[in-house]
Design a protein around this motif. Structure first.
Motif, mmCIF file in Angstrom:
data_model
loop_
_atom_site.group_PDB
_atom_site.id
_atom_site.type_symbol
_atom_site.label_atom_id
_atom_site.label_comp_id
_atom_site.label_asym_id
_atom_site.label_seq_id
_atom_site.Cartn_x
_atom_site.Cartn_y
_atom_site.Cartn_z
ATOM 1 N N MET A 221 0.782 -1.280 -0.104
ATOM 2 C CA MET A 221 -0.016 0.042 0.031
ATOM 3 C C MET A 221 0.932 1.256 0.151
ATOM 4 N N ALA A 222 0.268 2.227 -0.502
ATOM 5 C CA ALA A 222 1.076 3.762 -0.633
ATOM 6 C C ALA A 222 0.942 4.124 0.806
ATOM 7 N N VAL A 223 2.101 4.447 1.121
ATOM 8 C CA VAL A 223 2.248 5.191 2.515
ATOM 9 C C VAL A 223 2.947 6.547 2.439
ATOM 10 N N ASP A 224 3.468 6.972 1.304
ATOM 11 C CA ASP A 224 3.856 8.203 1.170
ATOM 12 C C ASP A 224 3.790 8.520 -0.318
ATOM 13 N N ARG A 225 3.924 9.790 -0.702
ATOM 14 C CA ARG A 225 3.859 10.470 -2.243
ATOM 15 C C ARG A 225 4.809 11.493 -2.018
ATOM 16 N N GLY A 226 5.671 11.493 -3.400
ATOM 17 C CA GLY A 226 6.399 12.678 -3.229
ATOM 18 C C GLY A 226 7.291 12.588 -4.708
ATOM 19 N N THR A 227 8.427 12.765 -4.846
ATOM 20 C CA THR A 227 9.328 12.865 -6.073
ATOM 21 C C THR A 227 10.743 12.028 -6.070
ATOM 22 N N LEU A 228 10.775 11.195 -7.035
ATOM 23 C CA LEU A 228 11.847 10.371 -7.100
ATOM 24 C C LEU A 228 13.074 11.246 -7.953
ATOM 25 N N THR A 229 14.201 11.578 -7.447
ATOM 26 C CA THR A 229 15.069 11.981 -8.329
ATOM 27 C C THR A 229 16.455 10.974 -8.543
ATOM 28 N N ILE A 230 16.771 10.838 -9.762
ATOM 29 C CA ILE A 230 17.954 9.896 -10.072
ATOM 30 C C ILE A 230 19.101 10.548 -10.608
ATOM 31 N N THR A 231 19.817 10.649 -9.798
ATOM 32 C CA THR A 231 21.326 11.428 -10.171
ATOM 33 C C THR A 231 22.389 10.256 -10.593
ATOM 34 N N SER A 232 23.716 10.941 -10.856
ATOM 35 C CA SER A 232 24.622 10.003 -11.460
ATOM 36 C C SER A 232 25.226 9.321 -10.204
ATOM 37 N N HIS A 233 25.047 9.779 -9.043
ATOM 38 C CA HIS A 233 25.665 9.250 -7.689
ATOM 39 C C HIS A 233 24.532 8.348 -6.795
ATOM 40 N N ARG A 234 23.478 8.849 -6.845
ATOM 41 C CA ARG A 234 22.302 8.226 -6.164
ATOM 42 C C ARG A 234 20.908 8.448 -6.551
ATOM 43 N N CYS A 235 19.910 7.923 -5.601
ATOM 44 C CA CYS A 235 18.561 8.163 -6.174
ATOM 45 C C CYS A 235 18.007 8.788 -4.830
ATOM 46 N N ILE A 236 17.077 9.598 -4.805
ATOM 47 C CA ILE A 236 16.632 10.043 -3.621
ATOM 48 C C ILE A 236 15.127 10.279 -3.947
ATOM 49 N N PHE A 237 14.488 9.677 -2.809
ATOM 50 C CA PHE A 237 12.939 10.024 -2.703
ATOM 51 C C PHE A 237 12.668 10.906 -1.640
ATOM 52 N N SER A 238 11.941 12.055 -2.186
ATOM 53 C CA SER A 238 11.628 13.124 -1.301
ATOM 54 C C SER A 238 9.993 13.162 -1.144
ATOM 55 N N GLY A 239 9.577 12.489 0.137
ATOM 56 C CA GLY A 239 8.136 12.413 0.064
ATOM 57 C C GLY A 239 7.349 13.337 1.048
ATOM 58 N N GLU A 240 6.102 13.487 1.464
ATOM 59 C CA GLU A 240 5.730 14.305 2.235
ATOM 60 C C GLU A 240 5.966 13.913 3.640
ATOM 61 N N ARG A 241 6.168 12.622 3.855
ATOM 62 C CA ARG A 241 6.308 12.157 5.446
ATOM 63 C C ARG A 241 7.693 11.804 5.399
ATOM 64 N N GLU A 242 8.502 11.349 4.546
ATOM 65 C CA GLU A 242 9.682 10.839 4.659
ATOM 66 C C GLU A 242 10.557 11.105 3.272
ATOM 67 N N SER A 243 11.561 11.213 3.707
ATOM 68 C CA SER A 243 12.879 11.541 2.558
ATOM 69 C C SER A 243 13.769 10.809 2.513
ATOM 70 N N PHE A 244 14.621 10.116 1.773
ATOM 71 C CA PHE A 244 15.684 9.248 1.920
ATOM 72 C C PHE A 244 16.716 9.152 0.891
ATOM 73 N N PRO A 245 17.954 8.982 0.699
ATOM 74 C CA PRO A 245 18.647 8.830 -0.573
ATOM 75 C C PRO A 245 19.078 7.406 -0.463
ATOM 76 N N VAL A 246 19.181 6.710 -1.760
ATOM 77 C CA VAL A 246 19.841 5.447 -1.785
ATOM 78 C C VAL A 246 21.403 5.560 -2.726
ATOM 79 N N SER A 247 22.406 5.397 -2.065
ATOM 80 C CA SER A 247 23.692 5.749 -2.527
ATOM 81 C C SER A 247 23.923 4.717 -3.437
ATOM 82 N N TYR A 248 24.593 4.754 -4.660
ATOM 83 C CA TYR A 248 24.787 3.509 -5.347
ATOM 84 C C TYR A 248 25.929 2.455 -4.690
#
Length: 326
Positions: A221-248
Motif C-alpha cells: 500500500m502507498a504510505v507516502d507520495r513525493g518525487t524520485l530524483t535519479i542522479t549520477s551518484h544516487r537516487c533520492i525519494f523526497s516524500g511528504e512524510r519521509e525522504s531518503f537517499p539511496v547511494s549507489y
C-alpha cells in the motif's frame, strides 16, 4: 415516306426497332456487348491501379522521401484507381505502421530508425494526433535504448546536488510498504492442530479437538507520495512524510515486480519499494546510472590483513558483498 434506316449498318428498321432505340437488333446487341466489355476493362484498370498504389507508395518511400515526380505518379495512380482521400490516408497509415513494427521488432530503436520514421510520417502527411499513441511508444523505446547504451540525459533540478553530480530524471513516485488488510479466524480440527503429531486422527475426531488460528492477508500500500530524483551518484525519494537517499555504493540490486520497483540496500533488511508512472524506464535508469557510477570509480587495491600461520590454510583474502548492479 422512306423507311427509317439503322445508323450503324444502314438496314431498314422495323416498327419495334424504331421503338427500341433506332437501331436494328444486331447492332443493338453488338453495342451492348461492347459496352459490357468496356465496363469490364475499366473495372480491371481501376482494380489494377488500386492494387498497385500501396506497392508503388512503399517503393517510392524506401528512402524515406518523395520527390515531385514520385508524388505526381502517385497522384495519377490514385486518380486512375478512383481512390478517395480517406482510402489514401488509410494506406499511408498502414505503410507507416508496417515500418514502425519493423523498426521496434527487436525492442531497440536507434537514432537512425527514429529519424527515418519521423521523415516517413512527414512525407505521408500523417498528423501527430493521428498516431499519438505510437509516438509515445517510440519516444519511450528511444529513451530505453539510450539508457541501455549509457546515454543518460542531464536535466535541471531543484534538488541539492554534490560536486560533479548530474540529475538524469525526476518523476512523481509513491513509497509502498506491506500492510495487513484483513484478518481471518479459521477453525481446523486436523491439519493445523498442534496435537496432531501425538494423537491419531480418529482420536482427535472422537474428542472433537479443534484448533483456532488467525490468518493475515497482506498487500503493498502507498504510505507516502513525493518525487524520485535519479542522479549520477544516487537516487533520492523526497516524500511528504519521509525522504531518503539511496547511494549507489549501498545499492545491492534493482528489481521490477508487479507495478513496483524494489531496491535492495546494504544494511537494510527490508527492501525499498517504489511505484512510478513507468517502472521499466525508472528501473532501467537507476540500473544504468549505478553501473556507470561504479565503472567510473577508481580501482583501489585493498591491503591483505595479516593472519597467523594456523589460519593460512583457510585464508581467502578480503571478501565483500556481491552487488548485482556492478
Amino acid at each position: 415516306m422512306p423507311s427509317a434506316m439503322c445508323p450503324d449498318c444502314g438496314k431498314p428498321l422495323g416498327f419495334l426497332d424504331r421503338l427500341a432505340g433506332g437501331r436494328c437488333g444486331t447492332c443493338r446487341k453488338r453495342r451492348e456487348t461492347e459496352a459490357k466489355e468496356e465496363q469490364e476493362r475499366r473495372k480491371a484498370v481501376i482494380h489494377e491501379a488500386r492494387t498497385a498504389f500501396p506497392a508503388r507508395l512503399r517503393q517510392a518511400l524506401s528512402d524515406g522521401r518523395l520527390d515531385q515526380f514520385e508524388k505526381a505518379e502517385l497522384d495519377e495512380l490514385a486518380a486512375t484507381g478512383m481512390l478517395s482521400p480517406l482510402e489514401v490516408k488509410r494506406m499511408s497509415l498502414a505503410l507507416y505502421d508496417e515500418a514502425r513494427k519493423n523498426a521496434i521488432g527487436d525492442r531497440i530503436l536507434t537514432q537512425e530508425e527514429y529519424d527515418y520514421l519521423s521523415h516517413l510520417q512527414a512525407e505521408l502527411g500523417i498528423a501527430d494526433a493521428e498516431i499519438s499513441r505510437n509516438l509515445r511508444e517510440l519516444t519511450r523505446l528511444r529513451l530505453l535504448t539510450e539508457i541501455q547504451q549509457g546515454e543518460l540525459p542531464a536535466i535541471e533540478t531543484t534538488a541539492i546536488l554534490k560536486k560533479g553530480e548530474d540529475c538524469h530524471l525526476e518523476c512523481p513516485a509513491e513509497l509502498l510498504e506491506e500492510r495487513t488488510v484483513s484478518r481471518t479466524m479459521v477453525a481446523d480440527s486436523t491439519s493445523h492442530n498442534k496435537f496432531r503429531s501425538s494423537m491419531s486422527e480418529s482420536l482427535m475426531k472422537s474428542l472433537n479437538v479443534t484448533t483456532i488460528y488467525e490468518t493475515h492477508d497482506k498487500q503493498l500500500m502507498a504510505v507516502d507520495r513525493g518525487t524520485l530524483t535519479i542522479t549520477s551518484h544516487r537516487c533520492i525519494f523526497s516524500g511528504e512524510r519521509e525522504s531518503f537517499p539511496v547511494s549507489y555504493d549501498k545499492l545491492l540490486s534493482v528489481g521490477i515486480a508487479k507495478d513496483c520497483i524494489r531496491l535492495a540496500v546494504e544494511g537494510r533488511k527490508a527492501v525499498r519499494v517504489l511505484s512510478t508512472e513507468d517502472d521499466e524506464v525508472v528501473a532501467a535508469m537507476i540500473s544504468r546510472a549505478s553501473r556507470t557510477y561504479h565503472e567510473e570509480q577508481p580501482v583501489v587495491a585493498k591491503p591483505r590483513r595479516r593472519i597467523a600461520s594456523s589460519e593460512a590454510a583457510n585464508d581467502s583474502g578480503w571478501t565483500g558483498i556481491s552487488r548485482s548492479m556492478r
